[in-house]
Structure formats: structure tokens, C-alpha cells
Design a protein around this motif. Structure first.
Motif, short mmCIF file in Angstrom:
data_model
loop_
_atom_site.label_atom_id
_atom_site.label_comp_id
_atom_site.label_asym_id
_atom_site.label_seq_id
_atom_site.Cartn_x
_atom_site.Cartn_y
_atom_site.Cartn_z
N ARG A 37 68.87 29.24 55.41
CA ARG A 37 70.30 29.10 55.12
C ARG A 37 70.85 30.37 54.52
O ARG A 37 70.13 31.24 54.03
N ALA A 85 73.72 31.12 51.61
CA ALA A 85 74.38 30.32 50.58
C ALA A 85 75.31 31.19 49.74
O ALA A 85 75.11 31.36 48.54
N GLU A 137 78.37 28.00 47.94
CA GLU A 137 78.02 27.77 46.54
C GLU A 137 79.25 28.02 45.68
O GLU A 137 79.43 29.11 45.13
N TYR A 179 73.69 27.10 39.31
CA TYR A 179 73.01 27.54 40.54
C TYR A 179 71.61 26.95 40.61
O TYR A 179 71.19 26.43 41.65
N1 GLU Z 1 74.94 31.82 45.79
C1 GLU Z 1 73.81 32.66 45.64
C2 GLU Z 1 74.25 34.11 45.85
O1 GLU Z 1 75.28 34.31 46.46
C3 GLU Z 1 72.77 32.30 46.68
C4 GLU Z 1 71.41 32.77 46.44
C5 GLU Z 1 70.48 32.02 47.37
O2 GLU Z 1 70.43 32.39 48.56
O3 GLU Z 1 69.85 31.07 46.94
O4 GLU Z 1 73.61 35.01 45.40
#
Ligand code: GLU
Length: 544
Positions: free
Chosen positions: A38, A40, A74, A233
Motif C-alpha cells: 500500500r 499511505a 492517513e 499513526y
Molecule cells: N502516513 C505515513 C507517511 O506519510 C505513512 C507511512 C507508512 O507507509 O506506513 O509517512
């Protein structure tokens, strides 16, 4: 203390039994060996090269194994959210041919593991947080920001590890009465993990990229639900990657430090951990030192930069692949015409430490990639760029297709001959060919003095005939040279430079700069042919 009751009071609401979530999001029915990966991102609106770097790896791993790549947003940090950010992520990645099989705003997908926006998943996080409180594995913390920063200062002064743990975790040992009194008083609270870890203990861990490493057990009572009931997170990662059935988490190495927390969370939640690969950061040379690419200092970190400049997507991808897999470059040299997807991508061959990003290297790759396009392909590439990012004038370059194709054929070199490699990006190409569309802007200095320049231009103007073929044309240039005291033949000039004002090449350069503004161009006779007699004469006169 009746923990169940406490949990219900702390995290009110109706929740399904946890086993229902397992049934709602069952293990995926995929062929053996298929990987679920994925991307995110947080919807901050800034999508950067590091995202692309990780995205390419995730995409290759998923699709090469007949698995799934999905997009999860996220958005737990409301403050950082920017309108249109999800579209921006999707567009930016689509340009580089990263396609998601499911996820946020992925139309036509089954999307059975959604919702893919974390804010829309609050119920799941809360149900699990409540369960942890009920089992004594999480607790409410009423410490204020001020108390926490005072704690941090004290720990720093005492040279202790900062954070909420062990003896410093004051709310960990609150009695039922104390908790109830705080709740009755309406004090805000977060939910913290009651860490069971011991920092004296080490965990052997296999990272798919870094290899075998050792990490220290977590003992931080990290926040899992913030005071607004939204997860951090860490907590969201464990829950989502479990229920979305991720098999491999490839993420930036900045997350490696949090890995012990994630290991503990997966354990207390009773979930099987996915495999992890922590990807090295992109670095650049800054003088003699190597440093991470920075949002503030390096425009090339933003993916928008590549779109605006008009980088050819395949070139950027080839370069990213070169940085991602050590054996890619060799493969690509052997099979430059193959689809990049035919390369066998391997997580194990990803770099363990910082990858050095060098724009000059990307530019070289871009030149090669663009030189492989046909004039028609180049036309389409440039037009697509101009439509989105070009000036009004540049958009107009594409009105006369035939004319532009002649320009491109000349500037790229016809297929029989060796191809020219002048084009780096669409923007630079559009600037390079601008003299075909408007009066030239002089970029280079004449090597001869002003009077001689005028003499050359006038003499040539008298003899120039549009109907001349390239040989006759060049013979005339030589005549002009001889007439004005320049050597008509290079070898004569080389043998006896003192005898001449210069050589035929100086004469040709005057004509070249007059007509194009540049000392370096493709074949000048052809340029004059494309421009036509009228424009050529106008330019020769204008430069006198
Ligand atoms: N939201 C996190 C970031 O942008 C994701 C990190 C992950 O891939 O788990 O760094």
C-alpha cells in the motif's frame, strides 16, 4: 477496578464484537505468493520524490506477484489536511504509471477493505482501544501539554531518554477513584498503551530491505487514541495493515525507530505482523557533503517539479529504478526497449543506506529516453506538456502539425542518421525550438566584430537563394568566406591561421546566430528551409 466498565466510560458507544471485524475483512483470496502492499500518504498536498520512490517499489512488488496495491489516506492529523490532496496524489502517481487496484477514490475497484480514509475508520480503532483498556493493556492519561513538556525538559536535563514510560508514566498507576474524579471533573484524556516491554531486551528482526537487524523492545506508553478519539499513526497502522491484509509494508526508514512500538502493538492486538522493508532516504550532494533532500531547499523533491519542467515519465521511472535496484541499470542497458515491468524487481536488492539522487544523471537518462521517441511521439509528449504548463505562445506551436513535425525531425535527427540528444525536458525543448516560431532572441555572442558581421550577412543575403540545395548553399557560404578574407576550407585555415580573418565556420556561425539566436543548432540549411525564404531574409537583415 472494573476495567470493562472503565473502558466503556472512557470510550463510549456501541461497537461490534471484535471477531466481527475479522469476518468483515477476511484474509484475501489471492494466489500463493501474492503480496498486498500500500501507499499511505497523509493528505498534506505535498507529494514528493520519496513518495514516488516508495510507490514504485510497492507497485512492483504487488503487481509482479499478482497481488494488490491500494491507497490509504492517513488523515488523522486534521491540521495538515489540504483540499484536493487525494486527487493530487493520484494524478501525480498516475503520471508515473502507478496504478492502484483499490483504495481511496479508486473508481471501479471492489474496495472491500475500506473505508480507506482513516477518519472514516474511527469505530474500528475505538473498538480495539476499548478492548485494550478492558484487558488492562491501555489506560487513560490526563497529563496536560505543559506537564508533558516539563517532563521532557526534566528528562533532557537528567540525560534520560525522553517520553512517557516506566516511572515517568504517572497516569499508568492512577487508582479507579483518581480516574473517576478526573473524568467527573471533565478533564480531557488520551488513551495510552500500557507497554509490557523491557528496554533491556532485544528483538531480532528481519527487515526485507535492511536485512537482519536487532531492535530494543518498546517501553514507551505511546498514545494510541488522541483526546478527540482519533488514533495516532502507530495504532492506525497496526489496525489498518492488519484488516486491510497488507503482507508487506515498504515505508521510509524514518519509521524504523518506531518499529518496536509497532511490534508491541501487533502483539497486544493479537495480530500477525506483516513483513516490513524500510526504504533508505533520497540524498543529494551539497558541496562536499551528502544530505537528505529537503522540502525547503530542493525544488526537485516535489513531484510537481517534474510535471512542470516536463520530464518524460519513463525517464524518471528508469532513474528511480536505477536507484532502487542495483542490478536494474545493467538489465536496462541490455534491454532498453523492453517494458520496465519485465524487469524482475527484488526488495532484497534495494539499497540499505541512502540513495544518491543526482539531477544531472536524470537529465542524461532523459536525453536518451527522449531520443528514442519518434517525431510523432515527441509531438504528443510536448503538446500534452504545453497544454498543461506551457505559455500561450508555446501552446500555439502545435497548431501546424506538419511544420512542428519538420522541426522535430530536424532537431531529433532522422532515424537513419545518429539521433541528436538535445532535448532533456518538454520545457527545455520548447525553449530550444522557439526560434522556429518567433523572432530569435540572441543567446550567444558573435565571434567577429560588428562590421564584419554586417559584411557577412549582406554578402550572404545577395547570393542566398531558397531553391539551392544543401551543397550549393554551402558552396555559397564558402564563397562569402573567401570573398571576405576567411578560409573557405578548414584545413587551409589550420595550416595557416595567420593568413585569414578566420574560417568558414566563423562565417557560418554568424548566419546561424542571426537566424536562430544560437551558436549551436542542427543543420542550418534545413533550418532555413523550414523557416522559409521570407523569414530567413528578415532575420538576416534584422541582424545586420
Ligand atoms: N502516513 C505515513 C507517511 O506519510 C505513512 C507511512 C507508512 O507507509 O506506513 O509517512
Amino acid at each position: 477496578m472494573d476495567l470493562k466498565k472503565l473502558a466503556e466510560r472512557l470510550i463510549p458507544g456501541e461497537y461490534r464484537p471484535l471477531s466481527e471485524y475479522e469476518a468483515m475483512y477476511p484474509p484475501r483470496d489471492l494466489p500463493k505468493g501474492a503480496q498486498v502492499t500500500r501507499l499511505a500518504p497523509s493528505p498534506t498536498g505535498f507529494i514528493h520524490l520519496g513518495n514516488l520512490f516508495v510507490a514504485i517499489a510497492n507497485e512492483r512488488v504487488a503487481h509482479q506477484s499478482n497481488g494488490v496495491l491500494y491507497l490509504r489516506i492517513e488523515d488523522t492529523d486534521e491540521k495538515r489536511k489540504v483540499e484536493g490532496a487525494v486527487e493530487a496524489v493520484k494524478n501525480a502517481l498516475r503520471y508515473f504509471d502507478i496504478r492502484f487496484d483499490e483504495g481511496a477514490e479508486i473508481e471501479g475497484a471492489e474496495n472491500a477493505y475500506g473505508p480507506y480514509y482513516q477518519r472514516q475508520r474511527a469505530e474500528i480503532y475505538r473498538a480495539f482501544a476499548r478492548d485494550l483498556v478492558g484487558r488492562g493493556l491501555a489506560y487513560p492519561c490526563f497529563c496536560t501539554e505543559e506537564e508533558l513538556s516539563a517532563l521532557r525538559e526534566k528528562q533532557t536535563a537528567e540525560k534520560k531518554i525522553t517520553g512517557y514510560y516506566g516511572e515517568y508514566a504517572v497516569c499508568r498507576n492512577l487508582t479507579e477513584e483518581q480516574i473517576c474524579a478526573n473524568l467527573d471533573a471533565g478533564k480531557p484524556y488520551v488513551i495510552r498503551l500500557r507497554s509490557q516491554g523491557d528496554p533491556e531486551r532485544k528483538i531480532a528482526f528481519h527487515d526485507e530491505i535492511k536485512g537482519d537487524i536487532t531492535v530494543t523492545e518498546n517501553d514507551q506508553d505511546v498514545v494510541i487514541l488522541k483526546s478527540d478519539g482519533i488514533p495516532t499513526y502507530h495504532f492506525a497502522h497496526a489496525i489498518d495493515d492488519h484488516f486491510m491484509r497488507t503482507t508487506l509494508v515498504i515505508r521510509g526508514e524514518e519509521w524504523l525507530a518506531s518499529l518496536p512500538i509497532h511490534i508491541e502493538l501487533f502483539d497486544v492486538l493479537g495480530f500477525r505482523r506483516p513483513a516490513y522493508g524500510h526504504n533508505c532516504s533520497l540524498q543529494k550532494m551539497d558541496g562536499d557533503t551528502r544530505r537528505k533532500l529537503s522540502k525547503r531547499k530542493d525544488p526537485e523533491l516535489s513531484l510537481e517539479f517534474y510535471r512542470k519542467e516536463g520530464y518524460f515519465a519513463r525517464a524518471v521511472k528508469v532513474y528511480m529504478m536505477t536507484l532502487l535496484n542495483s542490478n536494474f541499470e545493467e538489465w536496462y542497458l541490455k534491454f532498453p526497449d523492453k517494458d520496465l515491468e519485465e524487469f524482475r524487481f527484488s526488495v532484497g536488492k534495494m539499497g540499505k543506506s541512502g540513495a544518491l539522487f543526482d539531477l544531472a544523471k536524470l537529465n542524461d537518462i532523459s536525453k536518451n529516453e527522449l531520443a528514442r521517441l519518434s517525431a510523432e511521439e515527441m509531438f504528443e509528449f510536448l503538446r500534452a506538456w504545453a497544454e498543461e504548463y506551457g505559455t500561450e505562445e508555446q501552446k500555439g506551436y502545435f497548431a501546424d502539425r506538419e511544420y512542428m513535425l519538420r522541426v522535430l525531425n530536424l532537431c531529433m535527427g532522422t532515424s537513419g542518421k545518429k539521433r541528436r540528444k538535445d532535448f532533456v525536458t518538454a520545457k527545455q525543448a520548447a525553449e530550444l525550438i522557439s526560434y522556429f516560431f518567433r523572432a530569435p532572441v540572441r543567446e550567444d555572442e558573435y565571434r567577429v566584430d560588428g562590421k564584419t558581421k554586417g559584411d557577412i550577412l549582406r554578402a550572404f543575403g545577395r547570393t542566398y537563394d531558397y531553391a539551392d540545395d544543401a551543397q550549393v548553399w554551402f558552396a555559397k557560404v564558402k564563397n562569402v568566406a573567401a570573398e571576405l578574407g576567411f578560409a573557405a576550407e578548414m584545413k587551409d585555415y589550420k595550416q595557416n591561421p595567420e593568413a585569414y580573418k578566420g574560417s568558414v565556420s566563423d562565417v557560418a556561425e554568424v548566419l546561424r546566430i542571426a537566424v536562430t539566436g544560437k551558436a549551436n543548432t542542427p543543420d542550418l540549411w534545413t533550418i532555413m528551409q523550414i523557416l522559409g525564404e521570407k523569414r530567413t531574409r528578415e532575420r538576416l537583415c534584422a541582424a545586420e
